[in-house]
Design a protein around this motif. Structure first.
Motif, PDB file in Angstrom:
ATOM      1  N   TRP A 127       0.830  -1.211   0.000  1.00 26.98           N
ATOM      2  CA  TRP A 127       0.000   0.000   0.000  1.00 26.98           C
ATOM      3  C   TRP A 127       0.866   1.264   0.000  1.00 26.98           C
ATOM      4  O   TRP A 127       1.963   1.279   0.560  1.00 26.98           O
ATOM      5  CB  TRP A 127      -0.946  -0.007   1.195  1.00 26.98           C
ATOM      6  N   THR A 128       0.336   2.295  -0.616  1.00 27.52           N
ATOM      7  CA  THR A 128       1.039   3.586  -0.678  1.00 27.52           C
ATOM      8  C   THR A 128       0.173   4.731  -0.150  1.00 27.52           C
ATOM      9  O   THR A 128       0.650   5.853  -0.024  1.00 27.52           O
ATOM     10  CB  THR A 128       1.455   3.918  -2.122  1.00 27.52           C
ATOM     11  N   GLU A 129      -1.091   4.452   0.124  1.00 30.63           N
ATOM     12  CA  GLU A 129      -1.990   5.455   0.685  1.00 30.63           C
ATOM     13  C   GLU A 129      -2.475   5.006   2.057  1.00 30.63           C
ATOM     14  O   GLU A 129      -2.638   3.800   2.300  1.00 30.63           O
ATOM     15  CB  GLU A 129      -3.202   5.701  -0.214  1.00 30.63           C
ATOM     16  N   LEU A 130      -2.707   5.971   2.902  1.00 29.25           N
ATOM     17  CA  LEU A 130      -3.299   5.721   4.218  1.00 29.25           C
ATOM     18  C   LEU A 130      -4.647   6.422   4.249  1.00 29.25           C
ATOM     19  O   LEU A 130      -4.731   7.642   4.071  1.00 29.25           O
ATOM     20  CB  LEU A 130      -2.405   6.254   5.334  1.00 29.25           C
ATOM     21  N   GLU A 131      -5.698   5.645   4.445  1.00 31.73           N
ATOM     22  CA  GLU A 131      -7.056   6.193   4.484  1.00 31.73           C
ATOM     23  C   GLU A 131      -7.610   6.044   5.895  1.00 31.73           C
ATOM     24  O   GLU A 131      -7.752   4.937   6.407  1.00 31.73           O
ATOM     25  CB  GLU A 131      -7.943   5.456   3.493  1.00 31.73           C
ATOM     26  N   ILE A 132      -7.910   7.171   6.519  1.00 32.30           N
ATOM     27  CA  ILE A 132      -8.404   7.184   7.901  1.00 32.30           C
ATOM     28  C   ILE A 132      -9.850   7.640   7.908  1.00 32.30           C
ATOM     29  O   ILE A 132     -10.166   8.758   7.510  1.00 32.30           O
ATOM     30  CB  ILE A 132      -7.566   8.124   8.788  1.00 32.30           C
ATOM     31  N   GLU A 133     -10.720   6.762   8.370  1.00 31.36           N
ATOM     32  CA  GLU A 133     -12.144   7.080   8.491  1.00 31.36           C
ATOM     33  C   GLU A 133     -12.465   7.306   9.966  1.00 31.36           C
ATOM     34  O   GLU A 133     -12.058   6.521  10.822  1.00 31.36           O
ATOM     35  CB  GLU A 133     -12.979   5.916   7.950  1.00 31.36           C
ATOM     36  N   LEU A 134     -13.199   8.368  10.254  1.00 37.50           N
ATOM     37  CA  LEU A 134     -13.511   8.710  11.636  1.00 37.50           C
ATOM     38  C   LEU A 134     -14.930   8.287  12.011  1.00 37.50           C
ATOM     39  O   LEU A 134     -15.868   8.459  11.240  1.00 37.50           O
ATOM     40  CB  LEU A 134     -13.374  10.215  11.874  1.00 37.50           C
ATOM     41  N   ALA A 135     -15.046   7.724  13.200  1.00 38.97           N
ATOM     42  CA  ALA A 135     -16.344   7.451  13.812  1.00 38.97           C
ATOM     43  C   ALA A 135     -16.382   8.225  15.115  1.00 38.97           C
ATOM     44  O   ALA A 135     -15.569   7.976  16.013  1.00 38.97           O
ATOM     45  CB  ALA A 135     -16.518   5.957  14.065  1.00 38.97           C
ATOM     46  N   VAL A 136     -17.300   9.187  15.195  1.00 37.07           N
ATOM     47  CA  VAL A 136     -17.373  10.076  16.362  1.00 37.07           C
ATOM     48  C   VAL A 136     -18.813  10.056  16.872  1.00 37.07           C
ATOM     49  O   VAL A 136     -19.624  10.903  16.507  1.00 37.07           O
ATOM     50  CB  VAL A 136     -16.940  11.513  15.996  1.00 37.07           C
ATOM     51  N   PRO A 137     -19.155   9.081  17.720  1.00 35.65           N
ATOM     52  CA  PRO A 137     -20.554   8.936  18.143  1.00 35.65           C
ATOM     53  C   PRO A 137     -21.072  10.095  18.986  1.00 35.65           C
ATOM     54  O   PRO A 137     -22.274  10.353  18.998  1.00 35.65           O
ATOM     55  CB  PRO A 137     -20.538   7.629  18.943  1.00 35.65           C
ATOM     56  N   LEU A 138     -20.176  10.785  19.692  1.00 33.30           N
ATOM     57  CA  LEU A 138     -20.551  11.942  20.503  1.00 33.30           C
ATOM     58  C   LEU A 138     -19.649  13.115  20.151  1.00 33.30           C
ATOM     59  O   LEU A 138     -18.507  12.917  19.719  1.00 33.30           O
ATOM     60  CB  LEU A 138     -20.422  11.614  22.000  1.00 33.30           C
ATOM     61  N   HIS A 139     -20.150  14.316  20.353  1.00 35.04           N
ATOM     62  CA  HIS A 139     -19.375  15.506  20.008  1.00 35.04           C
ATOM     63  C   HIS A 139     -18.065  15.557  20.787  1.00 35.04           C
ATOM     64  O   HIS A 139     -18.047  15.379  22.002  1.00 35.04           O
ATOM     65  CB  HIS A 139     -20.185  16.773  20.294  1.00 35.04           C
ATOM     66  N   VAL A 140     -16.974  15.804  20.065  1.00 32.09           N
ATOM     67  CA  VAL A 140     -15.655  15.958  20.674  1.00 32.09           C
ATOM     68  C   VAL A 140     -15.112  17.336  20.296  1.00 32.09           C
ATOM     69  O   VAL A 140     -15.092  17.684  19.116  1.00 32.09           O
ATOM     70  CB  VAL A 140     -14.671  14.865  20.196  1.00 32.09           C
ATOM     71  N   GLY A 141     -14.669  18.089  21.267  1.00 32.92           N
ATOM     72  CA  GLY A 141     -14.159  19.433  21.011  1.00 32.92           C
ATOM     73  C   GLY A 141     -12.713  19.425  20.549  1.00 32.92           C
ATOM     74  O   GLY A 141     -11.873  20.140  21.097  1.00 32.92           O
ATOM     75  N   THR A 142     -12.412  18.624  19.511  1.00 32.21           N
ATOM     76  CA  THR A 142     -11.055  18.483  18.985  1.00 32.21           C
ATOM     77  C   THR A 142     -11.065  18.735  17.482  1.00 32.21           C
ATOM     78  O   THR A 142     -11.909  18.195  16.765  1.00 32.21           O
ATOM     79  CB  THR A 142     -10.503  17.062  19.255  1.00 32.21           C
ATOM     80  N   ARG A 143     -10.131  19.530  17.017  1.00 30.63           N
ATOM     81  CA  ARG A 143     -10.035  19.816  15.589  1.00 30.63           C
ATOM     82  C   ARG A 143      -9.344  18.667  14.865  1.00 30.63           C
ATOM     83  O   ARG A 143      -8.547  17.927  15.438  1.00 30.63           O
ATOM     84  CB  ARG A 143      -9.254  21.111  15.358  1.00 30.63           C
TER      85      ARG A 143
END
Length: 211
Positions: A127-143
């Protein structure tokens, strides 16, 4: 052909938002935190429900209305059961309901602390690409930029360079995507083809695997 290491990061906040409310005990505006308890009041077939908050300094209570004078028949049975049993997961989710809090308070403290779980959901050979998918079930105060920089151990300057060179793509048309709060469904794709240490360092950081 897909040449990506695909991972899913599930981010769970540690601290619920705290609204600032006039506190009769302290005599001024104070931050209040959820007690994790529900108060119910029945009047015939009508039901009132509140989420109980406490002042962080004096523990004076404030009841945040969830609904008032609602006919029991109009309440979703699963919600009614959660209210009657003080279900901790339902209450925790409601404590992160920023839209509801903003109707009651002009100032709300948000907290960046979180727990994270990383899982591999697909890995192509060489592999040459990194794909990051986010799961955020509750609000997080992080950019997003702070999350990526922290978890991948790269500087903000280098992260911005990736973005400026087109080697970091975010699945949104917004130019300020990196500076926005993280949310479910966001996907960040890194082109790591020039990185000789992608298998050792990048994979370890992206998946949480110990070297």
């Amino acid at each position: 052909m897909c040449r990506a290491l695909r991972v899913r990061w599930t981010i769970t906040p540690k601290t619920a938002p705290r609204p600032w409310i006039a506190c009769s005990g302290c005599g001024g505006l104070k931050a209040f935190q959820s007690s994790g308890k529900i108060r119910l009041n029945a009047n015939g077939r009508k039901l009132d429900a509140w989420l109980i908050y406490k002042c962080v300094d004096c523990e004076k209570t404030w009841n945040r209305p969830l609904f008032e004078r609602r006919n029991v028949r109009d309440i979703d049975p699963s919600v009614l059961e959660a209210l009657q049993s003080n279900d901790p997961q339902w209450i925790r989710a409601e404590a992160f309901n920023l839209d509801a809090l903003r109707h009651k308070s002009q100032r709300i403290d948000e907290f960046p602390g979180y727990d994270i779980s990383k899982a591999v959901i697909g890995e192509a050979p060489r592999w040459t690409e990194l794909e990051i998918e986010l799961a955020v079930p509750l609000h997080v105060g992080t950019r997003l930029d702070r999350l990526l920089a922290s978890e991948l151990a790269v500087s903000h300057t280098r992260l911005q360079e990736f973005h400026d060179l087109g080697r970091l793509r975010i699945d949104t048309q917004r130019s300020d995507a990196l500076r926005r709060h993280i949310r479910t469904g966001t996907v960040a794709i890194f082109d790591l083809s020039p990185e000789p240490d992608r298998e050792r360092l990048w994979r370890s950081r992206a998946t949480g695997a110990v070297l």
